[in-house]
Design a protein around this motif. Sequence first.
Motif, PDB file in Angstrom:
ATOM      1  N   ASP A  96      42.463  13.047  76.226  1.00 45.40           N
ATOM      2  CA  ASP A  96      41.229  13.771  75.907  1.00 45.40           C
ATOM      3  C   ASP A  96      40.090  12.818  75.558  1.00 45.40           C
ATOM      4  O   ASP A  96      38.915  13.203  75.575  1.00 45.40           O
ATOM      5  CB  ASP A  96      41.458  14.729  74.736  1.00 45.40           C
ATOM      6  N   LEU A  97      40.434  11.576  75.206  1.00 50.02           N
ATOM      7  CA  LEU A  97      39.422  10.601  74.794  1.00 50.02           C
ATOM      8  C   LEU A  97      39.003   9.681  75.935  1.00 50.02           C
ATOM      9  O   LEU A  97      38.119   8.839  75.761  1.00 50.02           O
ATOM     10  CB  LEU A  97      39.961   9.747  73.637  1.00 50.02           C
ATOM     11  N   ARG A  98      39.666   9.817  77.099  1.00 51.99           N
ATOM     12  CA  ARG A  98      39.330   8.961  78.235  1.00 51.99           C
ATOM     13  C   ARG A  98      37.874   9.177  78.642  1.00 51.99           C
ATOM     14  O   ARG A  98      37.297  10.240  78.426  1.00 51.99           O
ATOM     15  CB  ARG A  98      40.241   9.289  79.425  1.00 51.99           C
ATOM     16  N   GLY A  99      37.320   8.156  79.296  1.00 56.42           N
ATOM     17  CA  GLY A  99      35.931   8.254  79.731  1.00 56.42           C
ATOM     18  C   GLY A  99      34.975   7.520  78.820  1.00 56.42           C
ATOM     19  O   GLY A  99      33.810   7.331  79.165  1.00 56.42           O
ATOM     20  N   ARG A 100      35.457   7.092  77.667  1.00 54.51           N
ATOM     21  CA  ARG A 100      34.652   6.265  76.757  1.00 54.51           C
ATOM     22  C   ARG A 100      35.578   5.290  76.057  1.00 54.51           C
ATOM     23  O   ARG A 100      36.788   5.525  75.959  1.00 54.51           O
ATOM     24  CB  ARG A 100      33.900   7.134  75.745  1.00 54.51           C
ATOM     25  N   PRO A 101      35.058   4.175  75.593  1.00 51.76           N
ATOM     26  CA  PRO A 101      35.909   3.197  74.909  1.00 51.76           C
ATOM     27  C   PRO A 101      36.531   3.788  73.646  1.00 51.76           C
ATOM     28  O   PRO A 101      35.945   4.662  72.993  1.00 51.76           O
ATOM     29  CB  PRO A 101      34.939   2.062  74.576  1.00 51.76           C
ATOM     30  N   ILE A 102      37.722   3.296  73.305  1.00 56.20           N
ATOM     31  CA  ILE A 102      38.442   3.758  72.131  1.00 56.20           C
ATOM     32  C   ILE A 102      38.872   2.543  71.312  1.00 56.20           C
ATOM     33  O   ILE A 102      39.289   1.526  71.865  1.00 56.20           O
ATOM     34  CB  ILE A 102      39.707   4.564  72.508  1.00 56.20           C
ATOM     35  N   VAL A 103      38.768   2.657  69.998  1.00 52.77           N
ATOM     36  CA  VAL A 103      39.279   1.640  69.081  1.00 52.77           C
ATOM     37  C   VAL A 103      40.341   2.300  68.218  1.00 52.77           C
ATOM     38  O   VAL A 103      40.068   3.285  67.538  1.00 52.77           O
ATOM     39  CB  VAL A 103      38.163   1.057  68.194  1.00 52.77           C
ATOM     40  N   LEU A 104      41.562   1.780  68.272  1.00 48.56           N
ATOM     41  CA  LEU A 104      42.656   2.305  67.462  1.00 48.56           C
ATOM     42  C   LEU A 104      43.071   1.243  66.450  1.00 48.56           C
ATOM     43  O   LEU A 104      43.501   0.152  66.820  1.00 48.56           O
ATOM     44  CB  LEU A 104      43.868   2.669  68.332  1.00 48.56           C
ATOM     45  N   ASN A 105      42.903   1.560  65.178  1.00 48.93           N
ATOM     46  CA  ASN A 105      43.309   0.644  64.113  1.00 48.93           C
ATOM     47  C   ASN A 105      44.642   1.121  63.550  1.00 48.93           C
ATOM     48  O   ASN A 105      44.751   2.248  63.061  1.00 48.93           O
ATOM     49  CB  ASN A 105      42.243   0.609  63.012  1.00 48.93           C
ATOM     50  N   LEU A 106      45.682   0.285  63.653  1.00 54.41           N
ATOM     51  CA  LEU A 106      47.010   0.634  63.170  1.00 54.41           C
ATOM     52  C   LEU A 106      47.154   0.102  61.745  1.00 54.41           C
ATOM     53  O   LEU A 106      46.966  -1.090  61.502  1.00 54.41           O
ATOM     54  CB  LEU A 106      48.083   0.033  64.077  1.00 54.41           C
ATOM     55  N   TRP A 107      47.507   0.999  60.821  1.00 54.28           N
ATOM     56  CA  TRP A 107      47.504   0.628  59.406  1.00 54.28           C
ATOM     57  C   TRP A 107      48.589   1.386  58.642  1.00 54.28           C
ATOM     58  O   TRP A 107      49.251   2.271  59.180  1.00 54.28           O
ATOM     59  CB  TRP A 107      46.139   0.923  58.782  1.00 54.28           C
ATOM     60  N   ALA A 108      48.773   1.020  57.365  1.00 49.08           N
ATOM     61  CA  ALA A 108      49.695   1.729  56.479  1.00 49.08           C
ATOM     62  C   ALA A 108      49.161   1.617  55.052  1.00 49.08           C
ATOM     63  O   ALA A 108      48.438   0.669  54.718  1.00 49.08           O
ATOM     64  CB  ALA A 108      51.104   1.149  56.567  1.00 49.08           C
ATOM     65  N   THR A 109      49.528   2.557  54.213  1.00 49.02           N
ATOM     66  CA  THR A 109      49.001   2.575  52.845  1.00 49.02           C
ATOM     67  C   THR A 109      49.540   1.425  52.003  1.00 49.02           C
ATOM     68  O   THR A 109      48.918   1.022  51.018  1.00 49.02           O
ATOM     69  CB  THR A 109      49.352   3.900  52.149  1.00 49.02           C
ATOM     70  N   TRP A 110      50.722   0.865  52.372  1.00 46.34           N
ATOM     71  CA  TRP A 110      51.336  -0.205  51.586  1.00 46.34           C
ATOM     72  C   TRP A 110      50.820  -1.586  51.961  1.00 46.34           C
ATOM     73  O   TRP A 110      51.204  -2.597  51.353  1.00 46.34           O
ATOM     74  CB  TRP A 110      52.856  -0.186  51.775  1.00 46.34           C
ATOM     75  N   CYS A 111      49.948  -1.660  52.959  1.00 44.45           N
ATOM     76  CA  CYS A 111      49.491  -2.934  53.528  1.00 44.45           C
ATOM     77  C   CYS A 111      48.176  -3.368  52.866  1.00 44.45           C
ATOM     78  O   CYS A 111      47.145  -2.727  53.070  1.00 44.45           O
ATOM     79  CB  CYS A 111      49.321  -2.738  55.037  1.00 44.45           C
ATOM     80  N   PRO A 112      48.168  -4.458  52.052  1.00 50.98           N
ATOM     81  CA  PRO A 112      46.946  -4.870  51.338  1.00 50.98           C
ATOM     82  C   PRO A 112      45.731  -5.120  52.239  1.00 50.98           C
ATOM     83  O   PRO A 112      44.635  -4.622  51.942  1.00 50.98           O
ATOM     84  CB  PRO A 112      47.377  -6.128  50.589  1.00 50.98           C
ATOM     85  N   PRO A 113      45.853  -5.884  53.357  1.00 47.47           N
ATOM     86  CA  PRO A 113      44.661  -6.074  54.195  1.00 47.47           C
ATOM     87  C   PRO A 113      44.181  -4.770  54.833  1.00 47.47           C
ATOM     88  O   PRO A 113      42.978  -4.596  55.060  1.00 47.47           O
ATOM     89  CB  PRO A 113      45.100  -7.091  55.249  1.00 47.47           C
ATOM     90  N   CYS A 114      45.115  -3.849  55.104  1.00 52.13           N
ATOM     91  CA  CYS A 114      44.709  -2.535  55.627  1.00 52.13           C
ATOM     92  C   CYS A 114      43.842  -1.820  54.610  1.00 52.13           C
ATOM     93  O   CYS A 114      42.793  -1.235  54.940  1.00 52.13           O
ATOM     94  CB  CYS A 114      45.932  -1.665  55.933  1.00 52.13           C
ATOM     95  N   ARG A 115      44.253  -1.855  53.367  1.00 54.79           N
ATOM     96  CA  ARG A 115      43.517  -1.171  52.298  1.00 54.79           C
ATOM     97  C   ARG A 115      42.130  -1.775  52.124  1.00 54.79           C
ATOM     98  O   ARG A 115      41.164  -1.057  51.847  1.00 54.79           O
ATOM     99  CB  ARG A 115      44.314  -1.249  50.991  1.00 54.79           C
ATOM    100  N   ARG A 116      42.032  -3.102  52.286  1.00 51.22           N
ATOM    101  CA  ARG A 116      40.727  -3.758  52.122  1.00 51.22           C
ATOM    102  C   ARG A 116      39.741  -3.349  53.216  1.00 51.22           C
ATOM    103  O   ARG A 116      38.547  -3.189  52.951  1.00 51.22           O
ATOM    104  CB  ARG A 116      40.896  -5.278  52.121  1.00 51.22           C
ATOM    105  N   GLU A 117      40.231  -3.216  54.464  1.00 47.99           N
ATOM    106  CA  GLU A 117      39.308  -2.930  55.565  1.00 47.99           C
ATOM    107  C   GLU A 117      39.022  -1.444  55.761  1.00 47.99           C
ATOM    108  O   GLU A 117      38.105  -1.074  56.485  1.00 47.99           O
ATOM    109  CB  GLU A 117      39.846  -3.527  56.871  1.00 47.99           C
TER     110      GLU A 117
END
Length: 275
Positions: A160-181
């Motif tokens: 459904d998102l095709r036709g335009r660029p997509i950015v997928l950020n993979l993260w988790a709540t236990w991950c310190p750098p994930c929480r910072r960004e």
Amino acid sequence: MNPDTIIQIGPLALALDRLLAVGLMLAFLTALDWIARRYRVAAWQPAGLALLAGIIAARAGHVWQYRESYALEPVAALQAWLGGWDWRAGVAAAGLVVIVTLRQSRPVLAGLGVLAGLALAWAGFLAAGESKSSLRLPQALTLERVTAEPGVSPHWQIGDLRGRPIVLNLWATWCPPCRREMPMLTRAAATERRAEILLVNQGETSAQIRVFLRAQGLDPAHVASDPSGLLSEMTGAGALPTTLFIASDGTVRQVHTGEITRVQLDIAIRALERP
């Protein structure tokens, strides 16, 4: 081999390109020191000065090249440890210092020869990884919305998102750098018009994610859940956070492993707009 390859050593995730860059710099220092001793060059630390000049010029060249992106967050220009280098500018500056400090023709030619050889090795490494990615996410890949809204599907489907660029950020709540960004990414997702940005949690339940977002005061509108961690498995993301930049045809164009800044995000989105 792809320059973005991550080498996993126990809990450590090391980027192959950075490991190679450090190795080439050490080789340059060793070789230039030997040349200075071999030809009895009376100069103070020519190898160290050349390397320092190269590092400064490489960073300055990168910041200038992407000055529009750095205008979003000027302080990021000083955060060199997060990456961003113009290696050609670095080689040119190091070569100039080699000429000025070694002076005599024989050591200068030897030093420039070493620098040229190492530069060719780096260029070859980059060229080997420039082949376009063949990884395409399946159109049927489905992600769960973290918050349900009336009249809105509880799922996102990649097709459904095709036709335009997509950015997928993979993260988790236990991950310190994930929480910072996360605060920066949720703001970017709400305002970015060139690409669809989704923050895809890996392996946790929607309830866990909602508790985290509420506690942090983060907007859940662009947060999705991948409870099985399928995206990490499909893309080989060995560490979190990992950000996937996907062209409008569904091809994964770039993978950024580790914490990402607003500037790096903007630079990668601009690259998605190019054919």
